[in-house]
Scaffold this active site. Structure first.
Site: not given
Ligand code: MV4
Length: 451
Positions: A116, A165, A200-201, A203, A208, A237, A275, A291
């Site tokens: 990442k 996660g 990271e900040k 959010l 998504h 999902k 994403e 993928r």
């Molecule tokens: C984040 C975020 C908020 N702010 N990054 C979740 C797993 C991984 N794909 C990254 N994820 C997140 N990263 C920042 N800077 C919130 C999540 C996140 C999330 C992201 C997409 C879809 C569902 C989620 C569920 C929980 C947290």
């Protein structure tokens, strides 16, 4: 074009790949564990090889067994599907080292996007908007505190090898930083044997939203629109839809153009999904998946593009054969992932399927390897079917999905169909203004607590 493709996966995606191959006159080789000997794709494939016992580590993750099966059967290429070895750069290199084509991006691209930190660096260099954060790895608590001040709390500490996660901790202020940093590193080390983290900040209420990319080996890149995947439970999902209720045509076109130009700069080939987190009208690069994804059928529904077919074609060296202006987005589509789980407790509910009746009718698609009499094994993930519904308007699709879910008969196991029936009738979901936290809040308020 390939003459024979080995499908290194199971379940619905193995069947999906088999179907695409068969329609192109390509012979298929199914590989299966002892637990999947009666699987649908095994029955339909031209050849089948048992590659090991039920445990995924001894079968679907067993690189040598899969390569051996491919060599024995004379396969020209291997399609990894999703999950398992689909984003394993070492496996992709092994396939190529044995003179076969890995149907996917290059090992180099897989490796770069799998980390990442390097993925984010590549996103920055190719012009994608990213979440404000540290410049690469953060090595000490003092550095983490410095970044926290610089970025502004709340911040999130994330594992470079992470995904889904794991290895993520939020710090709301400096006093929480030391613990968040240490725990994230420890979890990353335990989960991925790689404790590199970045910051990271955070959010707080994003959606998504992901963009589907398709590219050949000659620099032709198109995007196939977006998918809104905000309805998630514990990073799984549950339901996906396209187009996103949150975007207007101008935003859709802009992010699509930014995504395709970034992929051209990177020299990307084959399928990919970028994403983003989307908040307050802004897109922020999150990760890139190298993928084909579970939810690809909703994109196929509104564009008419057979993503798996074209993925195989471009992997064989064919040109894409169409440009962005040839891609038209028609209507709306929603996918409900149907799992063999109790709809309230989400406890997996494997077992023998009795009556199995799938819905039909205009613009209703069921992707599943299940059939009456099949026994759902307990040792793999619990998704047993994907119900995809297409239509002219979002409300029309919701009505059609409600009808299709009502028609679906699956006896002998519990499934999450009742959960989907509740979601699509919920006014907030119908309104479309939900974020990544909505489903877990909905479940807290709407599922009977287990006794
Ligand atoms: C984040 C975020 C908020 N702010 N990054 C979740 C797993 C991984 N794909 C990254 N994820 C997140 N990263 C920042 N800077 C919130 C999540 C996140 C999330 C992201 C997409 C879809 C569902 C989620 C569920 C929980 C947290």
């Amino acid at each position: 074009m390939f003459e024979k493709v080995l499908i290194a996966n199971r379940g619905e995606i193995a069947l999906r790949i088999h179907r695409a191959c068969q329609e192109m006159g390509i012979k298929t080789v199914a590989v299966h564990s002892t637990a999947d000997a009666n699987a649908m794709h095994v029955k339909l494939a031209d050849e089948a090889v048992c590659i090991g016992p039920a445990a995924a580590k001894d079968s679907y993750l067993n690189k040598a067994a899969i390569i051996s099966a491919a060599m024995m059967t004379g396969a020209d290429a291997i399609h990894p599907g999703y999950g398992f070895l689909s984003e394993n750069a070492d496996f992709a290199e092994m396939v190529e080292a044995h003179g076969m084509v890995f149907i996917g991006p290059s090992p180099k691209m897989i490796r770069m996007m799998g980390d990442k930190v390097t993925a984010k660096q590549a996103a920055i260099e190719s012009g994608l908007p990213v979440i404000p954060g540290s410049e690469g790895e953060v090595k000490t608590v003092d550095d983490a505190l410095m970044w926290g001040e610089k970025i502004g709390y709340p911040v999130i500490v994330k594992a470079a090898a992470g995904g889904g996660g794991k290895g993520m901790k939020v710090a709301n202020n400096p006093t929480e930083m030391a613990e968040a940093f240490t725990l994230a590193k420890q979890e990353a080390k335990n989960s991925f044997a790689n404790d590199v983290v970045y910051i990271e900040k955070y959010l707080q209420t994003p959606r998504h939203i992901e963009i589907q990319i398709l590219a050949d080996n000659y620099g032709n890149v198109v995007h196939l629109g977006e998918r809104d995947c905000s309805l998630q439970r514990r990073h799984q999902k549950v339901l996906e839809e396209t187009p996103s209720p949150a975007l207007n045509a101008a935003q859709r076109q802009k992010i699509g153009e930014i995504a395709t130009s970034a992929m051209k700069k990177l020299g990307y080939s084959n399928v990919g999904t970028i994403e983003f987190l989307y908040e307050n009208g802004q897109f922020y690069f999150l990760e890139m998946n190298t993928r084909v994804q579970v939810e690809h059928p909703i994109t196929e529904a509104i564009t008419g593009v057979d993503i798996v077919r074209d993925q195989i074609r471009v992997a064989s060296g064919a040109v894409l054969g169409y440009k962005q202006e040839d891609i038209h987005f028609n209507g709306y589509a929603i996918e409900c992932r149907i799992n063999a789980e109790d709809p309230n407790t989400f406890i997996p509910w494997p077992g023998k399927i009795g009556q199995w009746h799938v819905p039909g009718g205009l613009d209703v698609r069921v992707d599943s390897g299940m059939y009456a009499g099949y026994t759902v094994p307990s040792c793999y993930d619990s998704m047993v079917a994907k119900l995809i519904v297409h239509g002219r308007t979002r409300n029309g699709v919701l009505m059609r999905m409600k009808r299709a879910l009502n028609e679906f008969v699956i006896e002998g196991i519990r499934t999450t169909i009742p959960l989907h029936q509740k979601i699509i009738e919920n006014p907030e979901f119908i309104d479309g203004m939900y974020n990544i936290h909505w489903l877990e809040k909905f479940l807290e308020q709407n599922t009977e607590k287990s006794e």
